[in-house]
Enzyme design. Structure first.
Site, PDB file in Angstrom:
ATOM      1  N   SER A   1     -53.727  14.960  -2.266  1.00 39.59           N
ATOM      2  CA  SER A   1     -53.337  16.101  -2.692  1.00 39.59           C
ATOM      3  C   SER A   1     -53.779  16.948  -1.148  1.00 39.59           C
ATOM      4  CB  SER A   1     -53.638  17.064  -3.691  1.00 39.59           C
ATOM      5  OG  SER A   1     -52.857  16.459  -4.844  1.00 39.59           O
TER       6      SER A   1
ATOM      7  N   LYS B   1     -51.078  18.453   0.912  1.00 40.33           N
ATOM      8  CA  LYS B   1     -50.112  19.281   0.349  1.00 40.33           C
ATOM      9  C   LYS B   1     -50.468  20.581   1.458  1.00 40.33           C
ATOM     10  CE  LYS B   1     -50.299  18.247  -4.275  1.00 40.33           C
ATOM     11  NZ  LYS B   1     -51.122  18.461  -5.652  1.00 40.33           N
TER      12      LYS B   1
ATOM     13  N   TYR C   1     -42.978  12.451  -0.543  1.00 38.07           N
ATOM     14  CA  TYR C   1     -44.215  13.138  -1.081  1.00 38.07           C
ATOM     15  C   TYR C   1     -45.274  11.850  -1.649  1.00 38.07           C
ATOM     16  CZ  TYR C   1     -47.543  15.168  -4.518  1.00 38.07           C
ATOM     17  OH  TYR C   1     -48.549  15.487  -5.334  1.00 38.07           O
TER      18      TYR C   1
ATOM     19  N   TYR D   1     -57.292  23.831  -7.261  1.00 37.41           N
ATOM     20  CA  TYR D   1     -56.492  24.100  -8.717  1.00 37.41           C
ATOM     21  C   TYR D   1     -57.111  25.152  -9.810  1.00 37.41           C
ATOM     22  CZ  TYR D   1     -54.919  19.606  -7.147  1.00 37.41           C
ATOM     23  OH  TYR D   1     -54.520  18.715  -6.022  1.00 37.41           O
TER      24      TYR D   1
ATOM     25  N   VAL E   1     -57.157  13.449  -5.289  1.00 41.02           N
ATOM     26  CA  VAL E   1     -57.460  12.573  -6.373  1.00 41.02           C
ATOM     27  C   VAL E   1     -58.138  11.184  -5.700  1.00 41.02           C
ATOM     28  CG1 VAL E   1     -56.145  13.233  -8.315  1.00 41.02           C
ATOM     29  CG2 VAL E   1     -55.165  11.551  -6.709  1.00 41.02           C
TER      30      VAL E   1
HETATM   31  N1  GLN Z   1     -50.056  11.691  -5.408  1.00 39.95           N
HETATM   32  C1  GLN Z   1     -51.072  12.734  -6.232  1.00 39.95           C
HETATM   33  C2  GLN Z   1     -50.036  13.005  -7.423  1.00 39.95           C
HETATM   34  O1  GLN Z   1     -49.190  13.611  -7.075  1.00 39.95           O
HETATM   35  C3  GLN Z   1     -51.898  13.631  -5.701  1.00 39.95           C
HETATM   36  C4  GLN Z   1     -52.482  14.322  -6.695  1.00 39.95           C
HETATM   37  C5  GLN Z   1     -53.806  14.761  -6.410  1.00 39.95           C
HETATM   38  O2  GLN Z   1     -54.436  14.435  -5.244  1.00 39.95           O
HETATM   39  N2  GLN Z   1     -54.310  16.030  -6.820  1.00 39.95           N
HETATM   40  O3  GLN Z   1     -50.289  12.680  -8.556  1.00 39.95           O
END
Ligand code: GLN
Length: 603
Positions: free
Chosen positions: A67, A70, A190, A242, A260
């Site tokens: 993430s 992003k 993505y 978050y 994650v």
């Molecule tokens: N690729 C992961 C997902 O969309 C990214 C989520 C994350 O790192 N919080 O579930």
């Protein structure tokens, strides 16, 4: 003491030693491949905006960006569409939801680009066919990281095979026309962007590139237009962690983004970035040791965007002077010097320093207005200014016009190419921009002289007896000198002396003006000038070394009496030589005195 180990590295190493084996959090397993990570991996990389790294722990271990991507893709979407278009599709409110919430806000938009819904929408806003979009994302990320990044195929396959929840989000976005095409390719892109492999050092450099206003501090390549960076920081600050973002801002106070894969990137804009890698996550999907490590680093070094450091009053104005106490290095006649003394107070000279944003601008305008009475010129020397906020360019332009209404001309002097200012200013201000402070001073002096006397009239000529260097020379000696002098006429642009010439002549400038310049990196830099009634090249009399500056004619014509030093060798010139030597030494000592005083004023 071990050399070369910085106290910063020692501090960071201490954190790794203490935290490495602590058992907390749980490695992500909803993407099966991520579950293979080792719980005890821990790496820290701190990178500065000038490209220095402090790294400890598992620094070379690669992990997927997840993430954290992003933030960078959001930047790309902004760059391609502008903020109006992007905010129409993606809100910028913290959602308080989990990262993978299947939710839109009341207006039918994802709450922000840091949760999956907003991030998938960001990918959809990058123009081109799926393969082009993928290439754009990979290339841009690679510029941030300063090396070609590759995808972890296994993680990508694993996520693509199990990413049904993200597909649900994609189709929901399609249903509400946030995504206007088929979401399938967008989702794959993505997943791919999330599967890009980085190590802790790469991540720190990606952050340092943002902190450095978009330019990678190692490769010097620009990754993103600087206009959009504040928006990326904004969503990182309010939504990057978050539903922990409020606490994060309160305790750590840095724009940040987690993934994650176990990475967290935190940035102090304009200064540095810190990247942490530690796979075990808390219930919100943020690296749990990562949060603790960053808390310690931010509190130990007092890194927080909400820290307050009040500005020192007047710290932007290093010196406030006028032409009465700071003159150019131009050699002038007494008559001209007198005019400058008399009118010097009409020219305000401010030596500016620091990094100019609104406060610097406010301080400068305040100072100018306080001392504006009876002023015709204000010269701002910005040689010591390291950085100017872009917005300030136009504010100075506005101030220039404001002063013009009050009959004050605003001038600038700056050699600093680094801040890219001179070109901008040159266009806007035409003749109002000078390469050096000295050139700016001379310009103002010339205007006073032109205005208040006729002595700068091109026809003004000096006779040999007007020259200070022959003070006290009488009878035969004067006659002898006159006999050996040669008269030469030059035209504008003629070079009288070149660097490296043998210093075999003394020049008495009877009419016109000449510039003194030196050559730096192949370019000519005017360092001072000389007006009629003065001598130059007289150092040749003391030692016949090589010339150290160029002399070129800046007036329409220049007329010199030239004295060949070898013509002075004969015994009958002994007295003449003594007088010349004496006068030259006394001139030099006067000049040295003035130079010393000026240096002190500018210190
Ligand atoms: N690729 C992961 C997902 O969309 C990214 C989520 C994350 O790192 N919080 O579930």
């Amino acid at each position: 003491m071990k050399k070369n180990i910085s106290p910063i590295t020692i501090f960071l190493q201490g954190i790794v030693n203490q935290m490495k084996d602590r058992d907390e959090g749980k490695v992500a397993d909803y993407i099966p491949e991520l579950a293979l990570a080792d719980k005890s991996w821990l790496g820290i990389a701190l990178a500065t905006v000038d490209g220095k790294f402090y790294t400890v722990g598992d620094i070379d271990k690669e992990f997927t960006i997840q993430s954290i991507s992003k933030a960078f893709t959001y930047g790309l979407a902004l760059e391609e569409n502008g903020i109006d278009k992007v905010t129409k599709k993606i809100q910028v409110e913290p959602s308080g939801d989990q990262f993978n919430a299947i939710s839109l806000d009341q207006s039918g938009r994802p709450s922000n680009p840091m949760i999956n819904a907003g991030a998938i929408a960001s990918v959809s806003m990058i123009n081109g066919l799926a393969e082009e979009v993928r290439a754009k994302i990979f290339n841009t990320f690679s510029i941030y990281a300063g090396r070609k990044l590759k995808i972890d195929e296994k993680v990508y396959q694993s996520e693509s095979n199990t990413g049904h929840r993200n597909r649900a989000i994609g189709w929901m976005l399609r249903n509400f026309d946030i995504i206007e095409n088929d979401p399938v390719g967008i989702l794959e892109n993505y997943f791919k962007q999330c599967s890009l492999l980085i190590n802790c050092k790469d991540l720190a450099l990606m952050g340092a590139t943002l902190a450095n206003n978009g330019v990678n501090p190692v490769t010097q390549e620009r990754a993103i237009n600087s206009d959009y960076i504040k928006y990326i920081f904004s969503v990182m600050t309010t939504c990057g962690m978050y539903d922990f973002s409020g606490n994060w801002l309160y305790h750590i106070g840095l724009p940040a983004k987690s993934g994650v894969g176990g990475g967290i990137l935190a940035i102090l804009p304009g200064e540095l970035s810190v990247a942490i890698f530690s796979p075990p996550l808390d219930e919100r999907g943020n690296s749990s040791k990562g949060i603790k490590v960053l808390k310690r680093i931010s509190s130990y070094y007092n890194l927080n965007i909400n820290n307050v450091t009040p500005l020192q009053t007047n710290s932007f104005i290093r010196a406030s002077l006028d032409l009465e106490n700071l003159t150019s290095s131009k050699q002038r006649s007494e008559n001209e010097k007198e005019i400058i003394r008399k009118h010097g107070k009409k020219a305000l000279v401010l030596i500016i320093q620091g990094s100019l944003g609104f406060s610097g601008y406010e301080m400068i305008t305040r100072k100018v207005l306080e001392s504006s009475e009876n002023k015709s010129f204000v010269l701002l020397d910005i040689n010591r200014v390291m950085n100017i906020d872009k917005k300030i360019y136009s504010l100075f332009w506005e101030f220039f016009q404001f002063l013009k209404i009050h009959n004050i001309t605003l001038l600038f002097s700056s050699e600093s190419k680094s801040i890219g200012l001179s070109n901008y200013f040159k266009e806007q201000y035409e003749g109002k921009f000078f390469q050096t402070l000295d050139n700016g001073l001379e310009y103002m002096e010339n205007i006073f002289i032109d205005h208040f006397s006729s002595s700068r009239n091109i026809s003004s000529k000096f006779e040999l007896t007007d020259f200070q260097v022959i003070n006290g020379l009488k009878g035969d000696d004067l006659q002898n000198l006159q006999n050996i002098l040669q008269q030469t006429e030059y035209k504008k642009g003629d070079t009288i002396i070149n660097i490296g010439d043998i210093a075999d002549k003394i020049f008495f400038l009877a009419q016109g003006d000449v510039d003194v310049s030196i050559t730096i990196n192949g370019k000519n830099l005017k360092v001072s000038s000389i007006g009629a009634g003065n001598t130059f090249g007289e150092m040749g009399l003391t030692d016949q070394s090589l010339r150290t500056a160029n002399i070129t004619v800046s007036s329409e014509v220049a007329r010199c009496f030239e004295l060949k030093i070898k013509d002075l060798q004969s015994k009958k010139f002994l007295n003449l030589r003594l007088v010349l030597m004496n006068n030259i030494i006394s001139e030099l000592s006067k000049k040295l005195n003035i130079a010393n005083k000026q240096v002190q004023k500018l210190l």
